[in-house]
Design a protein around this motif. Structure first.
Motif, mmCIF file in Angstrom:
data_model
loop_
_atom_site.group_PDB
_atom_site.id
_atom_site.type_symbol
_atom_site.label_atom_id
_atom_site.label_comp_id
_atom_site.label_asym_id
_atom_site.label_seq_id
_atom_site.Cartn_x
_atom_site.Cartn_y
_atom_site.Cartn_z
ATOM 1 N N SER A 181 0.830 -1.201 0.000
ATOM 2 C CA SER A 181 0.000 0.000 0.000
ATOM 3 C C SER A 181 0.862 1.246 0.000
ATOM 4 C CB SER A 181 -0.903 -0.014 1.228
ATOM 5 O OG SER A 181 -0.118 -0.030 2.415
ATOM 6 N N ARG A 182 0.348 2.307 -0.570
ATOM 7 C CA ARG A 182 1.081 3.563 -0.662
ATOM 8 C C ARG A 182 0.591 4.557 0.371
ATOM 9 N NH1 ARG A 182 4.396 4.397 -4.653
ATOM 10 N NH2 ARG A 182 4.557 2.869 -6.334
ATOM 11 N N CYS A 183 1.490 5.433 0.772
ATOM 12 C CA CYS A 183 1.176 6.438 1.781
ATOM 13 C C CYS A 183 1.013 7.792 1.114
ATOM 14 C CB CYS A 183 2.285 6.520 2.824
ATOM 15 S SG CYS A 183 2.672 4.938 3.577
ATOM 16 N N THR A 184 0.168 8.603 1.708
ATOM 17 C CA THR A 184 -0.050 9.949 1.174
ATOM 18 C C THR A 184 0.908 10.965 1.763
ATOM 19 O OG1 THR A 184 -1.704 10.365 2.885
ATOM 20 C CG2 THR A 184 -2.487 9.437 0.812
ATOM 21 N N GLN A 185 1.577 10.619 2.849
ATOM 22 C CA GLN A 185 2.503 11.535 3.517
ATOM 23 C C GLN A 185 3.708 10.774 4.036
ATOM 24 O OE1 GLN A 185 0.615 13.673 6.665
ATOM 25 N NE2 GLN A 185 -0.976 14.608 5.373
ATOM 26 N N PRO A 186 4.809 11.465 4.190
ATOM 27 C CA PRO A 186 5.954 10.819 4.849
ATOM 28 C C PRO A 186 5.682 10.701 6.346
ATOM 29 C CG PRO A 186 6.457 13.113 4.432
ATOM 30 C CD PRO A 186 5.121 12.847 3.757
ATOM 31 N N PRO A 187 6.358 9.785 7.043
ATOM 32 C CA PRO A 187 6.144 9.667 8.494
ATOM 33 C C PRO A 187 6.637 10.906 9.235
ATOM 34 C CG PRO A 187 8.010 8.332 7.825
ATOM 35 C CD PRO A 187 7.377 8.836 6.548
ATOM 36 N N VAL A 188 5.885 11.296 10.230
ATOM 37 C CA VAL A 188 6.232 12.456 11.057
ATOM 38 C C VAL A 188 6.374 11.980 12.510
ATOM 39 C CG1 VAL A 188 5.555 14.737 11.848
ATOM 40 C CG2 VAL A 188 4.986 14.007 9.520
ATOM 41 N N PHE A 189 7.531 12.252 13.099
ATOM 42 C CA PHE A 189 7.812 11.804 14.469
ATOM 43 C C PHE A 189 8.005 13.013 15.377
ATOM 44 C CE2 PHE A 189 9.198 8.353 11.757
ATOM 45 C CZ PHE A 189 8.714 7.228 12.406
ATOM 46 N N VAL A 190 7.550 12.869 16.596
ATOM 47 C CA VAL A 190 7.788 13.885 17.632
ATOM 48 C C VAL A 190 8.274 13.171 18.888
ATOM 49 C CG1 VAL A 190 6.066 15.496 16.744
ATOM 50 C CG2 VAL A 190 5.406 13.779 18.446
ATOM 51 N N ALA A 191 9.018 13.897 19.707
ATOM 52 C CA ALA A 191 9.540 13.306 20.942
ATOM 53 C C ALA A 191 8.405 12.960 21.891
ATOM 54 C CB ALA A 191 10.510 14.276 21.622
ATOM 55 N N GLN A 192 8.534 11.800 22.560
ATOM 56 C CA GLN A 192 7.530 11.397 23.530
ATOM 57 C C GLN A 192 7.574 12.298 24.754
ATOM 58 O OE1 GLN A 192 8.306 7.263 24.338
ATOM 59 N NE2 GLN A 192 6.937 6.558 22.722
ATOM 60 N N SER A 193 6.442 12.389 25.419
ATOM 61 C CA SER A 193 6.388 13.193 26.636
ATOM 62 C C SER A 193 7.318 12.598 27.692
ATOM 63 C CB SER A 193 4.954 13.244 27.180
ATOM 64 O OG SER A 193 4.471 11.941 27.429
ATOM 65 N N LYS A 194 7.991 13.475 28.415
ATOM 66 C CA LYS A 194 9.001 13.036 29.380
ATOM 67 C C LYS A 194 8.318 12.740 30.713
ATOM 68 C CE LYS A 194 11.197 16.868 28.641
ATOM 69 N NZ LYS A 194 10.454 17.279 27.451
ATOM 70 N N MET A 195 8.278 11.430 31.084
ATOM 71 C CA MET A 195 7.666 10.989 32.344
ATOM 72 C C MET A 195 8.710 10.693 33.423
ATOM 73 S SD MET A 195 4.484 11.192 31.792
ATOM 74 C CE MET A 195 3.841 10.343 33.222
ATOM 75 N N THR A 196 9.987 10.709 33.033
ATOM 76 C CA THR A 196 11.034 10.389 34.010
ATOM 77 C C THR A 196 11.009 11.361 35.181
ATOM 78 O OG1 THR A 196 12.413 9.533 32.225
ATOM 79 C CG2 THR A 196 13.497 9.984 34.324
ATOM 80 N N THR A 197 10.830 12.639 34.869
ATOM 81 C CA THR A 197 10.821 13.656 35.922
ATOM 82 C C THR A 197 9.726 13.380 36.944
ATOM 83 O OG1 THR A 197 11.652 15.295 34.355
ATOM 84 C CG2 THR A 197 10.672 16.126 36.381
ATOM 85 N N PHE A 198 8.563 12.968 36.441
ATOM 86 C CA PHE A 198 7.436 12.704 37.338
ATOM 87 C C PHE A 198 7.712 11.523 38.245
ATOM 88 C CE2 PHE A 198 3.520 10.307 38.146
ATOM 89 C CZ PHE A 198 2.791 11.258 38.844
ATOM 90 N N TRP A 199 8.259 10.436 37.709
ATOM 91 C CA TRP A 199 8.438 9.201 38.472
ATOM 92 C C TRP A 199 9.683 9.214 39.353
ATOM 93 C CZ3 TRP A 199 4.338 6.443 38.925
ATOM 94 C CH2 TRP A 199 3.413 6.359 37.890
ATOM 95 N N VAL A 200 10.642 10.084 39.064
ATOM 96 C CA VAL A 200 11.901 10.090 39.806
ATOM 97 C C VAL A 200 11.975 11.235 40.813
ATOM 98 C CG1 VAL A 200 14.406 10.316 39.605
ATOM 99 C CG2 VAL A 200 13.144 8.916 37.968
ATOM 100 N N THR A 201 11.484 12.400 40.446
ATOM 101 C CA THR A 201 11.664 13.583 41.291
ATOM 102 C C THR A 201 10.979 13.442 42.635
ATOM 103 O OG1 THR A 201 11.793 14.987 39.321
ATOM 104 C CG2 THR A 201 11.382 16.074 41.425
ATOM 105 N N LEU A 202 9.735 12.976 42.654
ATOM 106 C CA LEU A 202 9.004 12.870 43.913
ATOM 107 C C LEU A 202 9.653 11.882 44.890
ATOM 108 C CD1 LEU A 202 6.603 14.050 45.364
ATOM 109 C CD2 LEU A 202 5.186 12.193 44.458
#
Length: 337
Positions: free
Chosen positions: A102-123
């Protein structure tokens, strides 16, 4: 997507050294290696302060872990509908291609995942730092040494007082002697706890079993005015200081919650039950009536070890005879030496 390279045939080493995730990741691995090496028995027993100091590198480890997530290495695709994973995308190829893919109409677009390390480590890290601050303040409060008894089999009994000190039988404390080492804190079970009210007296027994305890024993002998068997040497308060942090909970502190308890100790390992017997002898009749049996089994290599708590055992038995309940406590002694 996990791909830090910007072009083909790029050196993986350069990719790591030029990225936040790479540098912090290498730092965390090095910290773990150092802590593992310093935990080896040959180093831990001979250089305890080095072992203890290097393990505080875990604070730097957590700082690097928090920064590690800022490298945005892990990314997620946000246009899955327009570019289904596995589809074919090639602008130069005609759209009439008869390929089964199958063909795609757009190239893949990636964004950085939300950073959860701060939440789980800081507290949790914040909770730890608060706990360490409380322990640092509590551990540096003054301790009054009221009595020191040195036994002939390298056992030392230290009786102390500390303002607002409360503890339950079976609990333990960490003790520090700055004359021996300013950084080493060692755990010792309380053999006598405060009875309440204005009484803040508590006792620990220290048996020479390593470098630190042997150094403490020798220091007490050198600081005393007399060192004969079962005497209480006079210790100069200006020369001998102790810091105590605690108390801390242990499973044996719940012994009075059960109608029948079996307490087994070997050598100096009987100390948790010594504090229990101290409290047991002072229990009011109402609480004592709820206890059916307490079995104490004490195993020692040297017959002189039984002298450590002989007076305590005598007082407990006298108390039980006064209450007409001598069968509540059964003591069995084993000599293996």
């Amino acid at each position: 997507e996990i791909n830090l390279a910007t072009h083909r045939h790029q050196s993986p080493l350069l990719v790591l050294l030029n990225s936040v995730a790479g540098v912090t990741g290498i730092g965390m691995v090095l910290i773990l290696i150092v802590m593992t090496v310093m935990s080896l028995k040959c180093i831990r027993t001979r250089k305890f302060e080095l072992f203890s100091a290097t393990h505080y590198l875990f604070l730097l480890f957590y700082v690097l872990l928090l920064v590690h997530g800022q490298g945005h290495v892990l990314k997620e695709q946000i246009n899955v509908k327009e570019h289904v994973p596995g589809c074919k995308w090639n602008q130069s190829q005609p759209a009439t291609d008869s390929s089964d893919v199958s063909r795609c109409t757009q190239p893949p677009v990636f964004v950085a995942q939300s950073k959860m390390t701060t939440f789980w480590v800081t507290l949790p890290l914040l909770y730890y730092l608060i706990e360490r601050l409380i322990r640092a303040v509590r551990g540096r409060q003054s301790v009054e040494i009221t009595k020191v008894t040195i036994y002939r089999d390298e056992m030392v009994e230290i009786e102390m007082k500390k303002e607002n000190f409360c503890a339950k039988p079976g609990q333990f404390v960490y003790m520090n002697c700055p004359q021996i080492s300013g950084y080493q804190w060692h755990p010792f079970t309380l053999t006598q706890c405060p009875t309440g009210g204005d009484d803040t007296t508590f006792t620990i027994h220290v048996r020479t079993a390593g470098d630190w305890t042997r150094s403490l024993y020798i220091y007490l002998l050198s600081s005393s005015s007399e060192s004969s068997e079962f005497d209480s040497p006079v210790i100069d308060p200006d020369r001998f200081h102790l810091y105590v942090d605690g108390p801390f909970g242990a499973s044996s502190q719940d012994v009075f919650k059960y109608s029948v308890s079996v307490c087994v100790g070997a050598g100096v390992g009987v100390t948790p039950f010594a504090a229990i017997l101290h409290r047991f002898a002072a229990l009011p009749h109402k609480i004592l009536s709820k206890i059916d049996r307490i079995y104490l089994i004490w195993i020692c290599r040297d017959v002189s070890n039984f002298a450590w708590f002989s007076e305590l055992l005598r007082r407990v038995h006298e108390r039980l005879w006064e209450l007409d309940r001598p069968d509540v406590l059964t003591i069995t002694l084993y000599l293996t030496g």
